[in-house]
Design a protein around this motif. Structure first.
Motif, PDB file in Angstrom:
ATOM      1  N   PRO A   1     -20.887 -17.362  -2.457  1.00 21.61           N
ATOM      2  CA  PRO A   1     -19.649 -16.815  -2.947  1.00 21.61           C
ATOM      3  C   PRO A   1     -20.374 -15.624  -4.060  1.00 21.61           C
TER       4      PRO A   1
ATOM      5  N   ASP B   1      -8.896 -23.721  -8.667  1.00 19.60           N
ATOM      6  CA  ASP B   1     -10.145 -23.889  -8.314  1.00 19.60           C
ATOM      7  C   ASP B   1     -10.196 -24.424  -7.119  1.00 19.60           C
TER       8      ASP B   1
ATOM      9  N   PHE C   1     -13.035 -14.590  -6.199  1.00 23.44           N
ATOM     10  CA  PHE C   1     -14.530 -14.801  -6.825  1.00 23.44           C
ATOM     11  C   PHE C   1     -14.853 -13.467  -7.681  1.00 23.44           C
TER      12      PHE C   1
ATOM     13  N   PHE D   1     -14.442 -20.635   0.387  1.00 26.78           N
ATOM     14  CA  PHE D   1     -15.191 -20.464   0.103  1.00 26.78           C
ATOM     15  C   PHE D   1     -16.087 -20.909   2.083  1.00 26.78           C
TER      16      PHE D   1
ATOM     17  N   ALA E   1     -22.541 -23.372  -4.870  1.00 25.94           N
ATOM     18  CA  ALA E   1     -21.804 -22.277  -6.097  1.00 25.94           C
ATOM     19  C   ALA E   1     -21.988 -21.553  -6.757  1.00 25.94           C
TER      20      ALA E   1
ATOM     21  N   GLU F   1     -17.798 -12.611   0.368  1.00 23.51           N
ATOM     22  CA  GLU F   1     -16.575 -11.662  -0.518  1.00 23.51           C
ATOM     23  C   GLU F   1     -15.407 -11.614  -0.012  1.00 23.51           C
TER      24      GLU F   1
ATOM     25  N   ARG G   1      -9.400 -21.896  -4.220  1.00 24.71           N
ATOM     26  CA  ARG G   1     -10.921 -21.259  -3.976  1.00 24.71           C
ATOM     27  C   ARG G   1     -12.644 -21.842  -3.412  1.00 24.71           C
TER      28      ARG G   1
ATOM     29  N   TYR H   1     -19.533 -13.759  -6.562  1.00 19.09           N
ATOM     30  CA  TYR H   1     -19.018 -13.417  -8.291  1.00 19.09           C
ATOM     31  C   TYR H   1     -19.181 -12.052  -8.426  1.00 19.09           C
TER      32      TYR H   1
ATOM     33  N   PHE I   1     -17.503 -18.492 -13.482  1.00 21.58           N
ATOM     34  CA  PHE I   1     -17.723 -19.341 -11.812  1.00 21.58           C
ATOM     35  C   PHE I   1     -16.944 -20.345 -11.561  1.00 21.58           C
TER      36      PHE I   1
END
Length: 996
Positions: A540, A606, A595, A613, A506, A587, A609, A542, A600
């Protein structure tokens, strides 16, 4: 005849003191030029000679003798009585009486010699009176010479150590010439003695011819030749002594000439060093010219920019070294010139002393002069000693600079030779190979090359095969289709791949960094890449990442689809290189904009998320056709990778890898309701079991960390001590039983730091760069930080304490707050950099910051600032890390790298890297900070107060401690080797199992 005898008497008085004068072996000082010296009379008249005893303060002059100065009426008995009185006087009697007595005897002698008709008076006068007079004069001269010899001996002792100076050779040559002159004078005096004997013989004959009494004739024939014989013998002995002294002086002169020759050799060596410096400078210019030519040839290759920049920095460093060496050489030359001027002054002083010897100063003046000379000699000696020390230090600095310059230049030459020997391929940076790898993956995703061809091309890139480099360079002007055709012609040769590691994380510093996780991913990947392994990272994408630090960032034309919540979602794939490492950015094209949140972590979803990912990352590896040996996932955000890999993707064909999971902090476990696990396609019923992913404290919740421990082949944490702590019920955060069950695959490896990014010698965020051998720049950075934060600079020695941290309970927030006030009480300054995701903690420290807003010794900056963190590390004298628990901690390592002494609690990685300076159980070479055990104010105070005491009371000891901690190796080299060993063993076991 009477006039002749009077003149001869005066000559005898003048000659004997000159012959009897003793000459010291060495004279190293001259009388100053402005000394007042008077000489009474000249060669045509008799000077008045002054005599003074060592214990007397008065001077009596012996006046010139003339025929008319005294009537010829003295009685022999009176003269004998006076002579007896003088001969019986003790050594302490004033020399004035001796001078008067000598004068009387000389006058009586003149009466005797001047009488032409007085036979009876002549019979009453003995020629021994003349001899007594001579002896008294010799005695006075001996006293004066004895005093002068003592003074000269003192001067000789003081200046004995200065024989190595060039000036002494000139002095000794002068003395040799003077000694030769004195030898000639002695020879002339010997001739005078012989003439005197002839005259005395004539006198005997004359007295005999006048029919003198037999007694007088007897005295003339016996006494006078005996005394004259003694004088001649004494003159001969003194002549021999002067000859011996002359030989000794010649030997000493020869020895000093030998030393001068050695000194000239040293000058020649300095000249040779200067010529070498000029040669090296020309070589450097030639290298710069070659480098400029080479730069023009490769100016179109963007991949060489970083290497060119590094080479420019090396050249600038060499130029700086050369300038420093030149300055130090100039300073040494200036010091040598000053030394030569001092030598000239010594010559002048010694010349003045020679003048003093010639003109026979009185004892009183000689005493004053000697005292003055001793003062001047002492001052001159101190100046010469300082000059010698400065010259020695300048020469040493010059030699060190030249050595460093030569070593650097030698390394540069060796690197240049290595580049010439090696194939051009090896010169290409990591970014070049990463770009090629990403290009092949793009062709494969766009279906322009087959999976087999893509694998072969990736293997060639992995090997850094020269043929693929040449193919790429020759295809620059070709179309994409022609380039692909060129590359496909290379696929006829195959090779076995090396260890292939893919990190799914991450964070990655410096692009997406919140804490130490990002530093570990980048540092470990770079260290493994240097060891020859292929390392890639998946992140990821971001919206808040620092994409300006990503090189060649571009999006692939073909999206990758991944499953989530019962359907497929497209993912846009971006590629680029970060610090030479190939990176994939995912993405998601999901309506939740997973993201695109401006941060973050810290979102309510989360769990969704990062589970999305994790599956998208594995889908990317599958669709690109990757066959990694190791998939390394980090913390709970990518802990889903382990069960996803074994439950779903092995069956799909992504089956070459072993899973390594690293937990950086067991406090953050990412638990969620078990039903949410289904979103990423995992079977909740299958995994929500005590031996799988079910949380140990709640049966209806899923624990990603537990799942990674169960499903991974390798489980690591970030320090040996923390690995022991989490096995206990207190430190394991509920996972101690799971860790105990899987203890065979669980190990703690201490993290390292990126010593290239954290290097005070090259850090561009600092006002002044410095290193462990020259820490003066640390004080200048301290002043710069005070100026930037508007802190008081009145006391430069006031200790500056820093703290760089996230303000969370784990970090010991209550001790950080206490440290601010305790530092002020001890007379220090405090700087805090950091923020808190916990609202009430952030509010509390905002109130403290407002309270100290205008304080001259405290400043709180409640945010993260990369450049300011570098400056705080460089400026602070101490750094506090009072963590309640600390899995590893990079702060203490970075602090020591910059010479800031850590004050840390003995827990986790702090216990593995900080060792108390007062702990006798620790070898002294490992002691590098101040530690405390109990997480309370008393324990912290003890460590802080001991640090302040050492800083304030032992400046040299503190400086040595700073230099020692800056030399500790906290690089990733050793840690990466341990990971490499774990990877290799796991892969070997897997391959052995397949063969079986």
């Amino acid at each position: 005849m009477e006039d002749v005898m009077a003149a001869e008497g005066r000559s005898l008085i003048k000659l004997i003191p000159q012959n009897k004068r003793q000459q010291p072996k060495k004279i190293n000082l001259d009388h100053p030029e402005n000394t007042n010296i008077q000489v009474n009379g000249d060669e045509g008249s008799d000077p008045g000679i002054s005599f003074k005893d060592s214990n007397s303060d008065s001077i009596e002059e012996i006046k010139p003798i003339s025929d008319d100065s005294i009537p010829i009426t003295r009685e022999a008995e009176h003269i004998n009585e006076e002579d007896a009185r003088n001969s019986s006087a003790p050594n302490g009697v004033d020399s004035v009486a001796e001078a008067k007595n000598s004068s009387k005897i000389m006058h009586s002698s003149t009466n005797i010699l001047g009488t032409s008709e007085g036979g009876e008076q002549l019979s009453g006068i003995h020629l021994e009176d003349l001899i007594g007079m001579i002896r008294n004069a010799e005695k006075n001269i001996h006293l004066l010479n004895h005093a002068r010899i003592r003074a000269l001996d003192d001067l000789e002792k003081i200046l004995h150590e200065k024989e190595v100076l060039q000036g002494e050779i000139n002095i000794l040559e002068t003395k040799l010439a003077e000694t030769d002159a004195r030898l000639r004078v002695a020879a002339q005096e010997k001739i005078h003695v012989e003439l005197l004997e002839d005259q005395l013989e004539k006198l005997r004959n004359e007295l005999s011819s006048r029919n003198s009494s037999e007694e007088l004739v007897y005295n003339v024939n016996n006494s006078l030749p005996f005394s004259q014989s003694n004088d001649v013998n004494s003159y001969s002995e003194e002549f021999d002594v002067w000859k011996t002294e002359n030989i000794s002086l010649k030997n000493e002169l020869q020895a000093l000439k030998t030393q001068l020759f050695n000194l000239k050799k040293t000058d020649e060596r300095v000249q040779i060093l200067e010529e070498e410096r000029i040669s090296l400078e020309s070589s450097l210019k030639e290298l710069e010219f070659k480098f400029s030519a080479s730069q023009e040839d490769v100016s179109n290759i963007s991949s060489l920019k970083a290497e060119c920049k590094n080479l420019y920095e090396k050249v600038e460093h060499l130029q700086q070294l050369l300038e420093n060496a030149t300055k130090q050489a100039d300073q040494a030359i200036l010091a040598l010139q000053q030394n030569q001027e001092l030598r000239k002054k010594v010559d002048q002083l010694e010349k003045s002393l020679e003048e003093a010897n010639v003109y026979k100063l009185s004892s009183e003046k000689m005493q004053q002069y000697n005292e003055l000379m001793q003062q001047k000699i002492q001052i001159l000696d101190e100046r010469l000693q300082r000059s010698d020390e400065e010259i020695e230090s300048y020469v040493q600095l010059y030699q060190n600079s030249m050595k460093e310059f030569q070593d650097t230049l030698t390394n540069l030459k060796e690197e240049s030779k290595k580049r010439l020997r090696d194939d051009t391929v090896n010169e290409m940076p990591s970014e070049f190979w990463s770009r090629l790898l990403l290009m092949i993956d793009g062709w494969f995703l766009e279906k322009k090359v087959s999976a087999e061809d893509a694998m072969l091309l990736r293997d060639m890139i992995w090997k850094r095969d020269g043929s693929i480099h040449n193919a790429y360079m020759s295809s620059k002007e070709k179309t994409e289709r022609e380039t692909i055709a060129t590359f496909l012609r290379l696929t006829s040769s195959t090779s076995s791949p090396r260890l292939h590691v893919i990190h799914i994380a991450a964070e990655m510093a410096p692009v997406a960094k919140v804490g130490g996780l990002g530093d570990v991913v980048t540092g470990l990947s770079k260290a493994l890449q240097k060891k020859g392994h292929l390392v890639e990272i998946v992140l990821p994408k971001y919206d808040c990442a620092r994409y300006q630090l990503v090189q060649d960032l571009k999006a692939l034309n073909v999206p990758v689809e991944s499953y989530f919540d019962g359907r497929l979602y497209k993912n846009k794939i971006w590629t680029g290189t970060v610090e030479g490492l190939p990176v994939y950015f995912i993405e998601p094209q999901h309506p939740g904009n997973f993201f695109w949140r401006g941060q973050f972590y810290g979102e309510n979803d989360d769990f969704k998320r990062f589970s999305f990912f994790s599956r998208a990352a594995l889908e990317l590896l599958l669709q690109v056709g990757k066959k990694p040996d190791i998939i390394h996932c980090h913390d709970w955000q990518t802990a889903f990778v382990a069960p996803l890999y074994w439950d779903l993707y092995v069956a799909k064909g992504l089956n070459s890898a072993r899973i390594c999971f690293t937990c950086h902090n067991f406090e953050y476990q990412g638990t969620a309701p078990a039903t949410e696990l289904a979103s990423c396609g995992l079977d909740v019923y299958h995994l929500n079991r005590p031996d799988r992913m079910q949380d140990n404290s709640a049966q209806d919740r899923i624990n990603p960390i537990k799942g990674a421990i169960v499903f991974s082949n390798i489980v690591t944490t970030v320090s040996p001590t923390y690995a022991q702590e989490v096995r206990s019920a207190e430190g394991g955060q509920g996972l101690h039983a799971t860790l105990h069950s899987h203890s065979k695959k669980f190990v703690g490896i201490l993290n390292g730091i990126d010593t290239e990014a954290w290097n005070p010698a090259t850090d561009n965020f600092l006002k002044v760069q410095y290193n462990a051998y020259d820490i003066e720049g640390k004080a200048e950075n301290k002043e710069d930080l005070r100026r930037c934060l508007r802190l008081s600079s009145r006391d430069v020695r006031r200790p500056l304490v820093g703290c760089i941290t996230r303000l969370v309970p784990q970090k010991g927030v209550h001790l950080i707050r206490h440290a601010i006030y305790r530092t002020l009480e001890l007379g220090g300054q405090f700087v805090l950099l950091g923020s808190s995701p916990v609202p009430h903690i952030q509010k509390e420290f905002e109130d403290i910051a407002n309270h100290f807003q205008s304080h001259e010794h405290v400043r709180l900056i409640l945010k993260y600032d990369e450049s300011l963190s570098h400056l705080i590390y460089a400026a602070t004298d101490m750094l506090t890390i009072p963590s309640i628990f600390e899995p590893c901690g990079l702060t203490q390592m970075i602090a020591m790298r910059y010479g800031s002494i850590p004050i840390a609690r003995k827990t986790g990685g702090l216990n593995d890297s900080v060792f108390d300076v007062d702990d006798d159980a620790i070898p002294i070479q490992y002691r590098n900070g101040f530690t405390f055990l109990t997480a309370d104010e008393q324990g912290f105070n003890n460590a802080l107060e001991r640090a302040f005491y050492l800083y304030k009371n032992n400046i040299d000891g503190w400086k040595q401690l700073v230099q020692k901690v800056m030399g500790v190796d906290f690089s990733w080299e050793s840690s990466a080797a341990l990971y490499e060993e774990l990877y290799a063993k796991s892969v070997a076991r897997a391959r052995a199992t397949k063969r079986a």
